[in-house]
Scaffold this motif. Structure first.
Motif, PDB file in Angstrom:
ATOM      1  N   ALA A  34      79.684  24.747  61.504  1.00 52.45           N
ATOM      2  CA  ALA A  34      79.853  23.325  61.797  1.00 52.45           C
ATOM      3  C   ALA A  34      81.298  22.892  61.579  1.00 52.45           C
ATOM      4  N   LEU A  35      81.931  23.371  60.511  1.00 53.34           N
ATOM      5  CA  LEU A  35      83.334  23.039  60.266  1.00 53.34           C
ATOM      6  C   LEU A  35      84.208  23.565  61.401  1.00 53.34           C
ATOM      7  N   SER A  36      83.912  24.755  61.882  1.00 50.07           N
ATOM      8  CA  SER A  36      84.649  25.306  63.023  1.00 50.07           C
ATOM      9  C   SER A  36      84.449  24.445  64.266  1.00 50.07           C
ATOM     10  N   ALA A  37      83.209  23.990  64.482  1.00 57.07           N
ATOM     11  CA  ALA A  37      82.889  23.203  65.672  1.00 57.07           C
ATOM     12  C   ALA A  37      83.643  21.881  65.704  1.00 57.07           C
ATOM     13  N   VAL A  38      83.873  21.288  64.540  1.00 60.68           N
ATOM     14  CA  VAL A  38      84.595  20.010  64.499  1.00 60.68           C
ATOM     15  C   VAL A  38      86.097  20.202  64.347  1.00 60.68           C
ATOM     16  N   GLY A  39      86.550  21.458  64.320  1.00 60.07           N
ATOM     17  CA  GLY A  39      87.981  21.737  64.258  1.00 60.07           C
ATOM     18  C   GLY A  39      88.600  21.612  62.881  1.00 60.07           C
ATOM     19  N   MET A  40      87.802  21.762  61.832  1.00 65.36           N
ATOM     20  CA  MET A  40      88.310  21.654  60.469  1.00 65.36           C
ATOM     21  C   MET A  40      88.758  23.020  59.937  1.00 65.36           C
ATOM     22  N   PRO A  41      90.043  23.187  59.616  1.00 69.28           N
ATOM     23  CA  PRO A  41      90.485  24.449  59.013  1.00 69.28           C
ATOM     24  C   PRO A  41      89.809  24.654  57.659  1.00 69.28           C
ATOM     25  N   PHE A  42      89.462  25.900  57.342  1.00 72.91           N
ATOM     26  CA  PHE A  42      88.833  26.164  56.051  1.00 72.91           C
ATOM     27  C   PHE A  42      89.106  27.589  55.617  1.00 72.91           C
ATOM     28  N   GLU A  43      88.927  27.815  54.322  1.00 78.19           N
ATOM     29  CA  GLU A  43      88.881  29.154  53.751  1.00 78.19           C
ATOM     30  C   GLU A  43      87.599  29.259  52.940  1.00 78.19           C
ATOM     31  N   ALA A  44      86.970  30.425  52.991  1.00 78.50           N
ATOM     32  CA  ALA A  44      85.768  30.703  52.205  1.00 78.50           C
ATOM     33  C   ALA A  44      85.984  32.045  51.504  1.00 78.50           C
ATOM     34  N   PRO A  45      86.775  32.054  50.439  1.00 75.96           N
ATOM     35  CA  PRO A  45      87.123  33.326  49.786  1.00 75.96           C
ATOM     36  C   PRO A  45      85.942  33.962  49.081  1.00 75.96           C
ATOM     37  N   VAL A  46      86.023  35.267  48.915  1.00 78.57           N
ATOM     38  CA  VAL A  46      85.029  36.024  48.148  1.00 78.57           C
ATOM     39  C   VAL A  46      85.652  36.348  46.795  1.00 78.57           C
TER      40      VAL A  46
END
Length: 269
Positions: A34-46
């Protein structure tokens, strides 16, 4: 007197999305889509000790996890300016610790880990057993994934890196909780808490406690209760509600992620 609001007027520049203990991005893959669909940059580190392949979860500690969180936050802030942090379970606890000292734009917490779910027939609270027997036993088998939706539960269990939980890592997560409880009053970022009453992993009293002890003005915090989901809120039966709530809280339009919200395909293909 109504507290003065400090809620940001527009979306943040980027999001940092943090997973739970022994988990990974499969815990909130629909939210990331969903964040990708709205164009929001993000990181989800492990975090260290969570990379896999397993089958046993290795020992690791919250300072190691937090070092990765801090690094990702700093990188996003340098590139995008304001950064919102979305945390699930222990990721929520890490998000809170970050917000106690860093300029987090806003916090969205899904089932934040402030206490282990307690049942009357346990006798002592589970944290007591973790601090006693948990020092003798290295690991325990992983229980069935805490998802009410049986289809999603099977998908999650197919994606799990570990078949056991490391109890030293779990004790470290509890130590982080004690720290966060002492610094909650310093956290003033606008905050959304989403919690299910049916959560089998974290005790819902933690969400209530947090709602009453954060330094965030009352006008800038909200606690949303769910009634049908288990612990993994972003993939369970009420995932559409969860993701909509988070997108709206971030100042984003859920309609831009409509196809993702209605998608029932497997989590990671």
């Amino acid at each position: 007197m109504t507290p003065e609001t400090s809620r940001p007027s527009g979306p943040p520049g980027a999001c940092l999305v943090l997973h739970g203990l022994g988990g990974g991005r499969h815990e909130f893959e629909p939210l990331l889509q969903a964040l990708s669909a709205v164009g929001m940059p993000f990181e989800a580190p492990v975090y260290p000790g969570h990379e896999g392949p397993g089958p046993h979860m290795p020992r690791s500690s919250w300072p190691e996890w937090f070092a990765v969180v801090q690094s990702s936050f700093d990188r996003l802030q340098e590139c995008h300016g304001s950064v919102a942090v979305i945390g699930f379970s222990t990721g929520g606890t890490l998000a809170l610790h970050l917000a106690a000292s860093a300029p987090v734009d806003r916090l969205a917490l899904m089932a934040p880990f402030l206490a282990i779910r307690h049942r009357w027939y346990y006798g002592f609270r589970p944290e007591v057993y973790l601090g006693t027997l948990g020092r003798i036993i290295r690991r325990v088998p992983r229980r069935q994934s805490a998802v009410s939706d049986p289809v999603r539960r099977k998908e999650i269990e197919r994606l799990l890196a570990f078949q056991t939980f490391n109890l030293a890592a779990a004790r470290s997560a509890v130590a982080l909780i004690r720290l966060v409880r002492n610094e909650a009053h310093r956290i003033t970022a606008p905050t959304l808490i989403v919690q299910s009453r049916r959560d089998a992993i974290v005790d819902p009293i933690g969400a209530q406690w947090l709602d009453h002890h954060l330094g965030t003005p009352e006008a800038d915090r909200s606690l949303v209760w769910l009634d049908r989901s288990d612990h993994l809120l972003a993939v369970d039966v009420e995932r559409e509600t969860v993701i909509r709530q988070i997108l709206e809280f971030l100042g984003l339009d859920p309609q831009d992620a409509r196809d993702v919200l209605l998608d029932s395909s497997p989590l990671l293909g």
